[in-house]
Design a protein around this motif. Structure first.
Motif, PDB file in Angstrom:
ATOM      1  N   ILE A 187      15.725  -7.881  -2.613  1.00  0.00           N
ATOM      2  CA  ILE A 187      14.337  -8.156  -2.976  1.00  0.00           C
ATOM      3  C   ILE A 187      13.792  -9.055  -1.867  1.00  0.00           C
ATOM      4  CG2 ILE A 187      12.782  -9.118  -4.718  1.00  0.00           C
ATOM      5  CD1 ILE A 187      14.996  -8.719  -6.779  1.00  0.00           C
ATOM      6  N   PRO A 188      13.005  -8.514  -0.935  1.00  0.00           N
ATOM      7  CA  PRO A 188      12.610  -9.286   0.254  1.00  0.00           C
ATOM      8  C   PRO A 188      11.989 -10.643  -0.037  1.00  0.00           C
ATOM      9  CG  PRO A 188      12.075  -6.984   0.567  1.00  0.00           C
ATOM     10  CD  PRO A 188      12.531  -7.118  -0.857  1.00  0.00           C
ATOM     11  N   HIS A 189      11.073 -10.721  -1.012  1.00  0.00           N
ATOM     12  CA  HIS A 189      10.468 -12.027  -1.266  1.00  0.00           C
ATOM     13  C   HIS A 189      11.443 -12.972  -1.943  1.00  0.00           C
ATOM     14  CE1 HIS A 189       9.026  -9.007  -4.200  1.00  0.00           C
ATOM     15  NE2 HIS A 189       9.251  -9.906  -5.112  1.00  0.00           N
ATOM     16  N   GLN A 190      12.468 -12.450  -2.623  1.00  0.00           N
ATOM     17  CA  GLN A 190      13.523 -13.337  -3.119  1.00  0.00           C
ATOM     18  C   GLN A 190      14.265 -13.967  -1.943  1.00  0.00           C
ATOM     19  OE1 GLN A 190      16.794 -11.460  -5.188  1.00  0.00           O
ATOM     20  NE2 GLN A 190      17.929 -13.360  -5.375  1.00  0.00           N
ATOM     21  N   VAL A 191      14.540 -13.160  -0.922  1.00  0.00           N
ATOM     22  CA  VAL A 191      15.232 -13.677   0.262  1.00  0.00           C
ATOM     23  C   VAL A 191      14.379 -14.740   0.946  1.00  0.00           C
ATOM     24  CG1 VAL A 191      16.173 -13.096   2.527  1.00  0.00           C
ATOM     25  CG2 VAL A 191      16.510 -11.537   0.606  1.00  0.00           C
ATOM     26  N   MET A 192      13.080 -14.459   1.093  1.00  0.00           N
ATOM     27  CA  MET A 192      12.206 -15.417   1.760  1.00  0.00           C
ATOM     28  C   MET A 192      12.144 -16.737   0.995  1.00  0.00           C
ATOM     29  SD  MET A 192      11.185 -14.082   4.553  1.00  0.00           S
ATOM     30  CE  MET A 192      10.080 -15.440   4.923  1.00  0.00           C
ATOM     31  N   LEU A 193      12.010 -16.651  -0.317  1.00  0.00           N
ATOM     32  CA  LEU A 193      11.933 -17.872  -1.114  1.00  0.00           C
ATOM     33  C   LEU A 193      13.294 -18.549  -1.229  1.00  0.00           C
ATOM     34  CD1 LEU A 193       9.477 -16.547  -3.827  1.00  0.00           C
ATOM     35  CD2 LEU A 193       8.991 -18.322  -2.147  1.00  0.00           C
ATOM     36  N   ALA A 194      14.368 -17.761  -1.084  1.00  0.00           N
ATOM     37  CA  ALA A 194      15.714 -18.336  -1.108  1.00  0.00           C
ATOM     38  C   ALA A 194      15.948 -19.255   0.088  1.00  0.00           C
ATOM     39  CB  ALA A 194      16.766 -17.232  -1.135  1.00  0.00           C
ATOM     40  N   LEU A 195      15.170 -19.070   1.156  1.00  0.00           N
ATOM     41  CA  LEU A 195      15.282 -19.963   2.305  1.00  0.00           C
ATOM     42  C   LEU A 195      14.949 -21.399   1.927  1.00  0.00           C
ATOM     43  CD1 LEU A 195      13.564 -17.803   5.077  1.00  0.00           C
ATOM     44  CD2 LEU A 195      16.008 -18.201   4.776  1.00  0.00           C
ATOM     45  N   LEU A 196      14.187 -21.569   0.864  1.00  0.00           N
ATOM     46  CA  LEU A 196      13.792 -22.902   0.433  1.00  0.00           C
ATOM     47  C   LEU A 196      14.774 -23.508  -0.563  1.00  0.00           C
ATOM     48  CD1 LEU A 196      10.022 -22.032   0.024  1.00  0.00           C
ATOM     49  CD2 LEU A 196      11.008 -23.479   1.802  1.00  0.00           C
TER      50      LEU A 196
ATOM     51  N   ALA B 147       0.833  -1.208   0.000  1.00  0.00           N
ATOM     52  CA  ALA B 147       0.000   0.000   0.000  1.00  0.00           C
ATOM     53  C   ALA B 147       0.866   1.256   0.000  1.00  0.00           C
ATOM     54  CB  ALA B 147      -0.927  -0.009   1.216  1.00  0.00           C
ATOM     55  N   ILE B 148       1.939   1.236   0.801  1.00  0.00           N
ATOM     56  CA  ILE B 148       2.845   2.388   0.859  1.00  0.00           C
ATOM     57  C   ILE B 148       3.556   2.588  -0.480  1.00  0.00           C
ATOM     58  CG2 ILE B 148       4.910   3.324   1.973  1.00  0.00           C
ATOM     59  CD1 ILE B 148       4.065   1.833   4.513  1.00  0.00           C
ATOM     60  N   VAL B 149       4.017   1.476  -1.068  1.00  0.00           N
ATOM     61  CA  VAL B 149       4.704   1.553  -2.356  1.00  0.00           C
ATOM     62  C   VAL B 149       3.773   2.108  -3.427  1.00  0.00           C
ATOM     63  CG1 VAL B 149       5.747   0.180  -4.201  1.00  0.00           C
ATOM     64  CG2 VAL B 149       6.349  -0.285  -1.823  1.00  0.00           C
ATOM     65  N   SER B 150       2.518   1.668  -3.432  1.00  0.00           N
ATOM     66  CA  SER B 150       1.575   2.140  -4.442  1.00  0.00           C
ATOM     67  C   SER B 150       1.321   3.637  -4.314  1.00  0.00           C
ATOM     68  CB  SER B 150       0.254   1.370  -4.336  1.00  0.00           C
ATOM     69  OG  SER B 150      -0.434   1.681  -3.142  1.00  0.00           O
ATOM     70  N   LEU B 151       1.369   4.142  -3.082  1.00  0.00           N
ATOM     71  CA  LEU B 151       1.208   5.586  -2.893  1.00  0.00           C
ATOM     72  C   LEU B 151       2.357   6.350  -3.530  1.00  0.00           C
ATOM     73  CD1 LEU B 151      -0.089   5.902   0.791  1.00  0.00           C
ATOM     74  CD2 LEU B 151      -1.334   6.414  -1.315  1.00  0.00           C
ATOM     75  N   GLY B 152       3.533   5.720  -3.578  1.00  0.00           N
ATOM     76  CA  GLY B 152       4.683   6.364  -4.200  1.00  0.00           C
ATOM     77  C   GLY B 152       4.487   6.621  -5.685  1.00  0.00           C
ATOM     78  N   ASP B 153       3.580   5.857  -6.319  1.00  0.00           N
ATOM     79  CA  ASP B 153       3.272   6.082  -7.732  1.00  0.00           C
ATOM     80  C   ASP B 153       2.328   7.265  -7.932  1.00  0.00           C
ATOM     81  OD1 ASP B 153       4.796   4.001  -8.760  1.00  0.00           O
ATOM     82  OD2 ASP B 153       3.200   2.530  -8.446  1.00  0.00           O
TER      83      ASP B 153
ATOM     84  N   TRP C 139      10.610  -2.946  -2.732  1.00  0.00           N
ATOM     85  CA  TRP C 139      10.654  -4.353  -3.111  1.00  0.00           C
ATOM     86  C   TRP C 139      11.797  -4.682  -4.059  1.00  0.00           C
ATOM     87  CZ3 TRP C 139       8.734  -7.116   0.329  1.00  0.00           C
ATOM     88  CH2 TRP C 139       7.562  -6.758   0.989  1.00  0.00           C
ATOM     89  N   GLU C 140      12.638  -3.741  -4.400  1.00  0.00           N
ATOM     90  CA  GLU C 140      13.902  -4.011  -5.092  1.00  0.00           C
ATOM     91  C   GLU C 140      14.845  -2.869  -4.742  1.00  0.00           C
ATOM     92  OE1 GLU C 140      13.942  -5.761  -9.082  1.00  0.00           O
ATOM     93  OE2 GLU C 140      15.475  -4.293  -9.619  1.00  0.00           O
TER      94      GLU C 140
END
Length: 666
Positions: free
Chosen positions: A273-282, A231-237, A249-250
């Protein structure tokens, strides 16, 4: 002979109708907004929103999870690569079919120093050289479709043919091999796969909404975190005051203290990239160790030491783009080595590992057919062979010298396999064909007497060779939903959501062919109406890049031919050597597949791998391997899906503030 089919049908009549509507409406819109001026932004809705909307429908008309998985294909094509990860967009099917093909030609035909050369060598079946070329650049005109009819057919076939080859390759060979036999992770498909599986009913209730289970608590808890940040990122647009948050997110960061510690030339740039880090745990530990150790050995030892000893040229500030500087220059062009020879070794080894599968397909082609999940291996085998032969012939007819057409095909086949392998084991930091193939094709053609060895050559065969490479192996086809990497991600999604694989195959082919045709037609119309000069974008980039690699100057080639071939061979031997070492010592922690992005895009790997490595060791020790998996999957999926929940806000805002006003002003 057949194997038991246990999948569920997804390609129903209603899904077919919905899919065609997405293609007919979504693909044109995505092309229009790209040309008009908001780049990769296009209106689409994250898959979670579509799933939630579906969930509130009466049960009798609600789509099943498998129907949603099939509908995912045209939605993926319309939105772009990140749709499968977190519901975001980016490189889309529409851009794949036009930006580095027709887009670059429109730019070249209307701008010096390219115009005269292109007008002499580009045939009319590829691009009309008359007033139509000018109108597509300047706009404010109605399309004279007559001269465009043959180019429409040509470019539809050009793009759709390589897409169809990729689909046959994945459904027939590498998809089943990597999902059923080698059981790779496919990290980017995990969030969408998890979401679709969570839409199945469990004890009379949709699993996704069973908030009493610990699994769903973990999912929705981390989803809430991603939701807030999205939501915060979208406000930046929309609001300038929030613009600083649009990179959340990057996040590109420079850790300048590293230079102070290790010296000039050290690799200080890192991307989070936070979700890259999270998925990298796998991911396996060896993938993570490879990313970290490559940074230490190359970024923190080799580069500063080379600068200190005077072996590497130094420019102040080079630390912030070190791999893009040192990595393509002697004495060790490691980035080029990774893209060329190392990638080839990964592809060749993948084919060797799949030799049993290849033999099975061959037997089905020449003997009795074999059915797997309703898929004919005879069809898959002959589809791969004939579509590859078609590419070779089609490129040769287009003006590529016959021997060069064969060389391009060989490089292309190896590249699409390596590209898919990196995405299936690591992330979307995969190799790019055109970044290295110019170094191999340019001197090869000269050695064969097809064009002069000095630049500029102004040779039609040279230009057509590079034009084909640009059209099939640049940035956008690499990251297209129809490219090998993301198509393989989707294949794993279909397989792991119990979706009929045959249904997925036919929908993928249908989307590729119809979507490409519509994208080409729309691009010609919007360019002629709006004017490509108002946003040449990657058209100008592609033209200047491919012509500077040989046909017109050769100035961008940072390696002489001898060095290019030497380091391609070294990379090839390095890959084979690493595979041999890992066979002898199974615990060896350098992974050849992960080494490709670790050398080629070091800034996108070392930081993510370092964080994931530390967190994974701590969590595995704290909760044990079994519980670790059960915890991380819903957490990573929740964070990723939440982070893309509001990605449609920015594009919607730009539709009314940029696209519509610009079109109205024409």
């Amino acid at each position: 002979m057949s194997t038991e089919v246990t999948t569920k049908k997804g390609l129903t009549t209603r899904v077919l109708i919905l899919s065609l509507l997405v293609i007919l409406i979504g693909i044109p819109y995505s092309v229009i907004v790209e040309v008009v001026g908001i780049g990769t932004d296009s209106i689409f809705f994250p898959f979670l929103i579509i799933a939630l909307f579906n969930a509130i429908l009466p049960k009798r008309i609600r789509l099943t999870p498998q129907e949603l998985a099939i509908l995912f294909i045209p939605l993926f094509a319309m939105a772009g690569k990140a749709f499968i990860v977190n519901g975001d967009g980016r490189e889309r099917l529409g851009a794949t079919a036009v930006q580095y093909t027709l887009g670059s030609l429109i730019y070249a035909f209307n701008n010096p120093p390219y115009a005269d050369f292109y007008k002499k060598v580009i045939p009319s079946f590829m691009f009309p050289s008359g007033i139509e070329a000018v109108q597509a650049w300047t706009g404010r005109a109605a399309v004279n479709w007559g001269p465009w009819l043959v180019p429409i057919i040509y470019w539809t076939v050009f793009s759709a043919s390589w897409m169809v080859f990729v689909i046959f390759l994945i459904w027939g060979l590498i998809g089943p091999q990597w999902t059923d036999v080698e059981r790779l992770t496919f990290p980017m498909a995990i969030p969408s796969t998890y979401l679709i599986n969570s839409l199945e009913e469990q004890d009379g209730k949709v699993k996704l909404f069973n908030f009493k289970t610990n699994e769903m608590k973990l999912f929705w808890g981390t989803f809430a975190i991603g939701f807030v940040v999205s939501a915060i990122v979208s406000l930046g647009d929309i609001l300038p005051a929030f613009g600083m948050y649009t990179e959340v997110w990057e996040k590109h960061m420079n850790f300048m203290f590293i230079q102070s510690v290790f010296g000039n030339g050290a690799m200080v740039n890192g991307v989070l990239i936070p979700h890259q880090v999270m998925l990298a745990l796998l991911l396996p530990f060896d993938v993570l160790w490879t990313g970290v150790l490559t940074w230490v050995i190359v970024g923190l030892i080799y580069q500063p030491l080379g600068v200190r000893l005077g072996l590497l040229p130094y420019t102040p500030g080079v630390e912030t783009y070190a791999d893009w500087y040192f990595g393509v220059r002697p004495p060790w062009p490691y980035q080029y080595m990774a893209l060329s020879g190392l990638s080839m070794s990964v592809a060749i080894y993948a084919l060797w590992a799949a030799r049993g599968r290849i033999k099975k397909i061959y037997n089905a082609m020449i003997k009795e057919d074999i059915k797997e999940d309703g898929i004919s291996l005879k069809l898959m085998g002959w589809g791969m062979v004939l579509s590859a032969i078609f590419l070779f012939i089609f490129w040769a007819i287009s003006g590529v010298p016959i021997i060069m057409s064969f060389i391009i095909l060989l490089l292309y086949v190896l590249w699409v396999i390596a590209d898919a392998r990196v995405m299936s084991e690591v992330w979307w930091h995969d190799p790019v064909l055109w970044f290295y193939s110019f170094y191999l094709t340019q001197p090869a053609g000269a050695a064969l007497g097809l064009w002069p060895s000095t630049a500029p050559t102004y040779n039609s065969g040279n230009l057509m060779t590079e034009q084909v490479v640009a059209g099939i192996g640049n940035w956008i086809p690499r990251h297209s939903p129809m490219g090998s990497g993301f198509t393989t991600q989707y294949y794993s999604l279909a397989k792991r959501t119990n979706t009929d694989i045959k249904d997925a195959f036919y929908m993928y082919v249908l989307t590729a062919v119809i979507g490409t045709f519509i994208a080409v037609v729309t691009f010609i119309w919007i360019s002629t109406f709006f004017g490509f000069q108002n946003n040449p974008g990657s058209g100008s980039y592609a033209t200047s890049y491919l012509t500077s690699k040989g046909p017109m100057s050769g100035e961008s080639l940072t390696l002489p031919a001898s060095q290019a071939y030497l380091w391609a061979i070294v990379g090839l031997l390095l890959g084979f050597g690493l595979y041999y070492i890992r066979m002898v010592f199974p615990g060896f922690i350098i992974n050849p597949v992960a080494l490709i992005p670790s050398l080629w895009l070091m800034e996108f790997m070392w930081l993510a791998c370092l964080i994931a490595l530390v967190v994974k060791y701590a969590l595995v020790k704290a909760v044990g391997p079994a519980r670790f998996q059960n915890i991380v999957i819903p957490v990573a999926a929740g964070l990723a899906i939440g982070s893309g929940f509001f990605v449609w806000i920015g594009p919607l805002y730009k539709l009314f503030t940029v696209v519509i006003p610009k079109l109205a002003a024409v």
